[in-house]
Design an enzyme around this catalytic site. Sequence first.
Site, PDB file in Angstrom:
ATOM      1  CE  LYS A 126     -21.100 -18.076   4.125  1.00 50.47           C
ATOM      2  NZ  LYS A 126     -21.185 -17.133   5.269  1.00 50.47           N
ATOM      3  NE  ARG A 174      -4.247  -1.939   1.778  1.00 54.55           N
ATOM      4  CZ  ARG A 174      -5.051  -2.344   2.754  1.00 54.55           C
ATOM      5  NH1 ARG A 174      -4.816  -2.123   4.093  1.00 54.55           N
ATOM      6  NH2 ARG A 174      -6.043  -2.899   2.444  1.00 54.55           N
ATOM      7  N   GLY A 192     -10.681  -8.854  -2.322  1.00 55.29           N
ATOM      8  CA  GLY A 192     -10.307  -9.944  -1.297  1.00 55.29           C
ATOM      9  C   GLY A 192      -9.499 -10.907  -1.744  1.00 55.29           C
ATOM     10  N   GLY A 215     -13.281  -3.880  -0.368  1.00 56.68           N
ATOM     11  CA  GLY A 215     -14.555  -3.622  -0.295  1.00 56.68           C
ATOM     12  C   GLY A 215     -15.051  -2.538  -1.118  1.00 56.68           C
TER      13      GLY A 215
HETATM   14  P1  AMP Z   1     -14.850 -14.674  -0.937  1.00 56.37           P
HETATM   15  O1  AMP Z   1     -14.176 -14.226   0.213  1.00 56.37           O
HETATM   16  O2  AMP Z   1     -16.334 -14.720  -1.021  1.00 56.37           O
HETATM   17  O3  AMP Z   1     -14.332 -14.506  -2.333  1.00 56.37           O
HETATM   18  O4  AMP Z   1     -14.532 -16.402  -0.597  1.00 56.37           O
HETATM   19  C1  AMP Z   1     -13.254 -16.749  -0.558  1.00 56.37           C
HETATM   20  C2  AMP Z   1     -13.190 -18.216   0.014  1.00 56.37           C
HETATM   21  O5  AMP Z   1     -13.988 -19.067  -0.689  1.00 56.37           O
HETATM   22  C3  AMP Z   1     -11.697 -18.901   0.059  1.00 56.37           C
HETATM   23  O6  AMP Z   1     -11.242 -18.751   1.491  1.00 56.37           O
HETATM   24  C4  AMP Z   1     -12.046 -19.963  -0.590  1.00 56.37           C
HETATM   25  O7  AMP Z   1     -11.377 -20.955   0.301  1.00 56.37           O
HETATM   26  C5  AMP Z   1     -13.534 -20.361  -0.497  1.00 56.37           C
HETATM   27  N1  AMP Z   1     -14.044 -21.349  -1.143  1.00 56.37           N
HETATM   28  C6  AMP Z   1     -13.747 -21.490  -2.664  1.00 56.37           C
HETATM   29  N2  AMP Z   1     -14.337 -22.584  -3.013  1.00 56.37           N
HETATM   30  C7  AMP Z   1     -14.854 -23.245  -2.132  1.00 56.37           C
HETATM   31  C8  AMP Z   1     -15.632 -24.627  -2.056  1.00 56.37           C
HETATM   32  N3  AMP Z   1     -15.985 -25.201  -2.902  1.00 56.37           N
HETATM   33  N4  AMP Z   1     -16.250 -24.902  -0.752  1.00 56.37           N
HETATM   34  C9  AMP Z   1     -15.718 -24.039   0.325  1.00 56.37           C
HETATM   35  N5  AMP Z   1     -15.201 -22.890   0.551  1.00 56.37           N
HETATM   36  C10 AMP Z   1     -14.745 -22.443  -0.813  1.00 56.37           C
END
Ligand code: AMP
Length: 395
Positions: free
Chosen positions: A197, A35, A353, A376
């Site tokens: 999610k 940063r 992220g 964010g």
């Molecule tokens: P996000 O912060 O929503 O981009 O989510 C990232 C996280 O999603 C990472 O820590 C990954 O380990 C998790 N992730 C990705 N694919 C899967 C999966 N098939 N099952 C569980 N967690 C997952």
Amino acid sequence: MTTLKDFNFQNKKALIRVDFNVPLNEAFEVTDATRIQAAKSTIIDVLESGGSAILMSHLGRPKGVEEQFSLKHIVSKVTEVLGVQVKFVDDCVGETVEEVATNLQPGEVLLLENLRFYSEEKKGDKDFAEKLSKLGDIYINDAFGTAHRAHASTAIIAEFFSGNKCFGNLLAKEIESIDKVLNNSEKPVLAILGGAKVSSKITVIENILDKVDHLMIGGGMTFTFIKAQGGSIGDSICEDDKMELALDILMQAKAKGVQVHIPVDVVAANKFSNDAETQVVEVSKIPDGWQGLDVGPKTIENFDTVVNQSKTILWNGPLGVFEMESFSKGTIELGNSIDNATQNGTFSLVGGGDSVAAVKQFGFADKVSYVSTGGGAMLEMLEGKTLPGIEAILK
Ligand code: AMP
């Protein structure tokens, strides 16, 4: 868009909001200076055109004055990165600070103490913003990471610099890159959304459906879509209450002529662990007791084809649990495909992220067109929101 080029900084004091919210170790040493490096170009441009730079930032989440969050800890690192001895003052408003700022000479850099030592900063307090504003002649916002916050130093302060405010180089680049994907893109445009999610990406998906030709879904959110369509997902992660929403997204996509690409096969594991037993199975036929943790080889191939046909790519979120080596292949191969497309002239933007962590970990940061620095803030821009820090400069 007003940028540094629109000002003459000769003998002027630039008050620059930077994002120096850097990680420190137990000895209070900076462990990742990304940063600080990101803000360098703006600071050096000001100095080289005859001005002085007053830097303001927050660090961590202090409750009042807490020594551990003092910006004094980063002075030597900022000095090293800039190649200019940085002066430090142990407050950010008040008479002493004003005096030090007044005496600052062209070519000099002053770092103020943590803005969040004052609760007024996060509250967006107008009087506090006015006190800060007394320190400089021209206000520059170069802190993309906090541009989605209406804090005193990121937004409110701009009111006191009518005609004397602009975007720093970093913030300008962030805005341009996102604009290049959402509004001025070369078609076909592909958005790749992975991660855990559906719920955390839903507003992004809904907003970008109007802007993209292809939508690629991966990661944990895949299984909400598959289960909603009647597939068996075993013990894979799923948000049952979002299944209807998932079907609605697919319908909306169809109505808008967006092609949706969902994994066809997965690497399924018998436990959430790097040393789990694994097998490749069809995405909609995952046996009970098994969970999909990465995309499978057929999916990697399909995705590679789509990526290489796209002229603009936005990538947010990993395709699997990339933190574990056994389930990192899909994310790495996607990175390779995007690298290849980028070499062939495609514009690729990675942000938000965990995908940034993934591209850094696997060495793709220099191979894509742009890696966004604000998680964010970037997500909010993709959601179609106007960010207070950006609006305040445009006003
Ligand atoms: P996000 O912060 O929503 O981009 O989510 C990232 C996280 O999603 C990472 O820590 C990954 O380990 C998790 N992730 C990705 N694919 C899967 C999966 N098939 N099952 C569980 N967690 C997952």
